[in-house]
Motif scaffolding. Sequence first.
Motif, mmCIF file in Angstrom:
data_model
loop_
_atom_site.group_PDB
_atom_site.id
_atom_site.type_symbol
_atom_site.label_atom_id
_atom_site.label_comp_id
_atom_site.label_asym_id
_atom_site.label_seq_id
_atom_site.Cartn_x
_atom_site.Cartn_y
_atom_site.Cartn_z
ATOM 1 N N THR A 1 6.454 5.661 3.801
ATOM 2 C CA THR A 1 7.405 5.727 4.911
ATOM 3 C C THR A 1 8.831 5.488 4.438
ATOM 4 N N LEU A 2 8.977 4.756 3.322
ATOM 5 C CA LEU A 2 10.302 4.470 2.781
ATOM 6 C C LEU A 2 10.728 5.506 1.749
ATOM 7 N N TYR A 3 9.776 5.874 0.878
ATOM 8 C CA TYR A 3 10.061 6.832 -0.184
ATOM 9 C C TYR A 3 8.918 7.849 -0.250
ATOM 10 N N PRO A 4 8.966 8.887 0.573
ATOM 11 C CA PRO A 4 7.862 9.857 0.624
ATOM 12 C C PRO A 4 7.820 10.755 -0.613
ATOM 13 N N LEU A 5 6.596 11.089 -1.014
ATOM 14 C CA LEU A 5 6.383 12.066 -2.076
ATOM 15 C C LEU A 5 6.427 13.463 -1.444
ATOM 16 N N SER A 6 7.231 14.340 -1.996
ATOM 17 C CA SER A 6 7.341 15.668 -1.395
ATOM 18 C C SER A 6 7.675 16.695 -2.463
ATOM 19 N N PHE A 7 7.427 17.978 -2.093
ATOM 20 C CA PHE A 7 7.699 19.088 -3.018
ATOM 21 C C PHE A 7 8.273 20.255 -2.229
ATOM 22 N N ASP A 8 9.383 20.748 -2.693
ATOM 23 C CA ASP A 8 10.030 21.903 -2.073
ATOM 24 C C ASP A 8 9.642 23.140 -2.877
ATOM 25 N N ALA A 9 8.771 23.959 -2.287
ATOM 26 C CA ALA A 9 8.259 25.127 -3.005
ATOM 27 C C ALA A 9 9.346 26.149 -3.289
ATOM 28 N N ASN A 10 10.290 26.291 -2.386
ATOM 29 C CA ASN A 10 11.343 27.297 -2.572
ATOM 30 C C ASN A 10 12.302 26.893 -3.684
ATOM 31 N N GLU A 11 12.705 25.632 -3.651
ATOM 32 C CA GLU A 11 13.652 25.151 -4.646
ATOM 33 C C GLU A 11 12.973 24.679 -5.932
ATOM 34 N N GLN A 12 11.639 24.586 -5.871
ATOM 35 C CA GLN A 12 10.873 24.101 -7.027
ATOM 36 C C GLN A 12 11.333 22.701 -7.456
ATOM 37 N N THR A 13 11.561 21.853 -6.444
ATOM 38 C CA THR A 13 11.995 20.474 -6.722
ATOM 39 C C THR A 13 11.052 19.506 -6.035
ATOM 40 N N CYS A 14 10.919 18.348 -6.616
ATOM 41 C CA CYS A 14 10.060 17.313 -6.051
ATOM 42 C C CYS A 14 10.820 15.997 -6.003
ATOM 43 N N SER A 15 10.465 15.172 -5.033
ATOM 44 C CA SER A 15 11.190 13.913 -4.842
ATOM 45 C C SER A 15 10.249 12.727 -4.996
ATOM 46 N N ASN A 16 10.811 11.665 -5.555
ATOM 47 C CA ASN A 16 10.131 10.372 -5.696
ATOM 48 C C ASN A 16 8.864 10.441 -6.551
ATOM 49 N N GLY B 1 0.815 -1.198 0.000
ATOM 50 C CA GLY B 1 0.000 0.000 0.000
ATOM 51 C C GLY B 1 0.849 1.248 0.000
ATOM 52 N N PRO B 2 0.349 2.344 -0.578
ATOM 53 C CA PRO B 2 1.117 3.596 -0.612
ATOM 54 C C PRO B 2 1.487 4.119 0.767
ATOM 55 N N ASP B 3 0.667 3.794 1.779
ATOM 56 C CA ASP B 3 0.980 4.269 3.131
ATOM 57 C C ASP B 3 2.339 3.774 3.575
ATOM 58 N N LYS B 4 2.579 2.460 3.386
ATOM 59 C CA LYS B 4 3.856 1.869 3.791
ATOM 60 C C LYS B 4 4.993 2.356 2.893
ATOM 61 N N ILE B 5 4.722 2.389 1.596
ATOM 62 C CA ILE B 5 5.758 2.836 0.669
ATOM 63 C C ILE B 5 6.175 4.260 1.010
ATOM 64 N N ARG C 1 -5.238 13.196 1.914
ATOM 65 C CA ARG C 1 -4.273 13.878 2.778
ATOM 66 C C ARG C 1 -2.917 14.090 2.130
ATOM 67 N N THR C 2 -2.573 13.255 1.158
ATOM 68 C CA THR C 2 -1.231 13.327 0.587
ATOM 69 C C THR C 2 -1.238 13.777 -0.872
ATOM 70 N N ILE C 3 -2.042 13.097 -1.692
ATOM 71 C CA ILE C 3 -1.999 13.365 -3.140
ATOM 72 C C ILE C 3 -2.647 14.694 -3.488
ATOM 73 N N VAL C 4 -3.819 14.984 -2.912
ATOM 74 C CA VAL C 4 -4.511 16.241 -3.234
ATOM 75 C C VAL C 4 -3.670 17.456 -2.831
ATOM 76 N N PRO C 5 -3.128 17.512 -1.609
ATOM 77 C CA PRO C 5 -2.257 18.656 -1.275
ATOM 78 C C PRO C 5 -1.040 18.754 -2.177
ATOM 79 N N LEU C 6 -0.484 17.608 -2.565
ATOM 80 C CA LEU C 6 0.666 17.631 -3.467
ATOM 81 C C LEU C 6 0.278 18.234 -4.818
ATOM 82 N N SER C 7 -0.893 17.834 -5.329
ATOM 83 C CA SER C 7 -1.385 18.393 -6.590
ATOM 84 C C SER C 7 -1.586 19.902 -6.471
#
Length: 940
Positions: free
Chosen positions: A378-393, A372-376, A414-420
């Motif tokens: 914890t290992l490889y989080p989806l994230s976005f750095d607004a200042n650097e304009q970079t995103c991970s994973n 499930g994405p919840d467990k994944i 909680r995760t995908i919609v805010p990221l979008s």
Amino acid sequence: MEQSTTSLTGESDILEHIADRYKKSRSPHHRQLYAAAAYTQCMIKSKSLPVTPLNYFVNIIDALYDSSYSHTLSNSTFNADAMSGMSSFLTFVLTMVPEKSISMSKAAEAVEIVVKCLEVEFVSLRVLRFMECLRVLLEICDLGDWDIVKLSFQTFIKYAVDNKNEKVRKCAEHCVLKALHMLDLLKRFIPFLTKPEDMQEVILELQKCMTAKFSTLYVLDVMEEILALIESESELIFVKTVKISDKWKSDYSILIQSITGLLICEATAARASNILKEMFSRVLFSEVGLNAESEQSNLVRCLCDSLLEVLRTYPNEHSLSVISALFLHLGLDSFIYMDRIFMKTVGFMSDASTCDVKHFEQCIGSAVMVMGPDKIHTLYPLSFDANEQTCSNTWLLPIYKEYVIYSHVRFFIRTIVPLSESFRKACKRGKKMAVKRKQMQSLSRTCWELLPSFCRYPYDLEESFGSLAEILIPNIKENASMLESIAIALQCLVKQNMSLSLSFPGSSGVIDMGIEKENAERNIKVMASWSEALLKAFTNVFFQVSPEKRSFLKETIGCLANIAEFPTSKAIFISSLERVKPDVSDQKNANIGLIHELASAIVADVGMDPIDFIYCCIGDCLKEDDEEAYANLYILLESFEFMSSRFEQLVDLLRDLKSPVDIISFRWRFLCLKTLLFHSFERTCDGENKYGVWVLNEIIVTLKDDKEDRREVAHDILLDTSSIMQSKPETYYKFITMMMGYLFGFSPCITSGAILALSIMLSNDSKICELKPDLVPEILELLDREEDIQVAEAVLWFLKMLVLSLEVAELKMVLCDILNGLQSWSFVSDLPEILLLERGDFRNVFEICTTSLEEGKETSRSPQHDFKANVNEIFENIVQKCGSASVESLVPEKYRLGFRICLESAPSSPEEGKANEALITSMFVSSQEEGFCCRQQLGT
């Protein structure tokens, strides 16, 4: 068994053949072969038997038996050379024996003797010959006789694995590796095994071959045959072997490690992969659940360690497929056992070639499915750095889209919609960087495209659907790019839960990955509570999107309507008609086809006919006196399919309903009647058009209504109908004929209304007199037969329209009928009374005509009705158009003197005549444009 290519006949054929073939050879082996052949022939002849290949075989087996069983080696008359010769001769003879001439029992006996001979140490130099004989004899034996097969099998394994003599070991190994080798034979007799312990011995011996690291491909062949056996009726054999044998459990890890190690080599990887995956499904994970302290758990850890060793090198598609299979079998437990394998696999993603990426994504996707994405996360989080304009994973996003199932909606919320949303905001800030902006837009869209994946059997739908709906509804209305993802996601949710909730009785337990029937029923209730809001949102955009998008919208609307209350679906459908309702002044509607599509979508999943649904909705609205009902009905009447299937019911329904009070609805009702009137003529060939008669009757009655606005509606509808029907001569003729049918035999109100209707049609088309030559005579006849004032007024109005509408030539053709009709109706009896009139009073020329009636008729025509003005105007118009001479010639002799006197008041110059003619023309035009012919006359 191979047959000799040499044809041998006679007593000494084999012996002579050997002698001829090796007579020049000085090899000791050839001399031993000839000696063995000569000895065997002597034995045959001593028994007075024919010298045949079969008898050679029988006697040489007997000789071997005598040497190995009846004598000790030291006392035997046979020495090592003799035994070597006998083994070579037996090999030679087996090629000469005819096929199927050796019985299975004799072959089994020979196997035992050959094995016994192999136990004698001094024959080791000729072990290959005995092994070849053993191989041929096994082909003849009954493979269901496990004792014989096991004896041969163990012998081969012994010489191939345990023997310390290198020459012997290589010899046995060479035998194993031939085209028809020992393992090939093993494949053939495996289906005949019936005892678990026999199968166990086979597998344990195979493990020895694996550890010896030779003939690996052939061992895998046999292992595949064993696993294929599990698919047959003997499935329990292998399973029982695992359960009852402690030795098997301890040896199983060795076997797994050995096969797993073969995944590295490309030559063996595919076969090893197939065997391991079969073992997973049929043996290792045959029981539900995995106890951390069990032997099974230890085996899984051992397997994972072995796979980690494999991942020390670059993994191939076969090793990745094994890892994928292990993820799927372990399920949620894979997070405990395979976390290191997952991270190791992910590490190769950045270096993977284009062709390998697919295999890595499939492997990681399997982990996503079960963890499930919840467990994944914890290992490889989806994230976005607004200042650097970079995103991970973000490489996980397409994998999530393809493989997420049995997840949680709350993770998307909680995760995908805010990221979008973060990506969307970044698009606005990065206006100067077009490439970056496009990247952010693409990522934002990709996030929303994950929604259908998170709606594949989610566990938390009951708790999270309300929050999800609150997010979806605004986006349905405002964000066209998300529409397809939202629609497909809702389809998935409804269909999946409906399927689970409608499962057969008694299936209330776990159905799909822990989702129970009761959960599905509660999920449907939650979705149903939001169905009205979602249906409104989708129907609002239904008429705005392209046909391509409309297809999936229809399916979604159908799903939502299926879980909503029927009155809710009906109300939403009716309200949606407002979006396609045309203006009252422009009745054309280009979107009429969408109404039927929408109705089809709403009732798609309930098995109701769309036409039935539409009729039900409109019928209820009409009965409830809904202000929009007639407008909606007119929209639907544009659909030929709807009107064709419900024509009779519609006319009957409208006939039973009172006309609306408000003039707007009243006009829509008459527009509906006009459409039904046209359709009634199309449906009727030569028979009675009873439905058309009723529609026409309502129009005629309304022409006599007290309210001017209603008379105006009827006038406009009739004028429009007449204009349209002129393009269809046959229908037009039927229509005029139907209208003339109201001239006789009806009440004065109906008759006068019909005459007025014909007047309206005449003002629009003067050719109806040519089309129906009897029209004018029949109407004039009413002046002689009818005593009712309103009928007389209507006739006079028709004559006025007739004179104004016809050309001079046309008017002259009916002038005689008009004059005769008017004079006959006036009942004039005394010409001198006309002469008493004041000269020049042309307007009062017929005053005496309208007042000097026969006795008894004065009471039926009230003095308040000024017939004389109408009659005078008609004659005046006739004179102006046709000239006095034409008119005077048609006036009876007794009226001509008075007529001449009246002419003195006529125009004295051509200019005055032209002015009067212009006045007449303006009156005619006014009658067409303003409809005063109906409104002014019906107001009297």
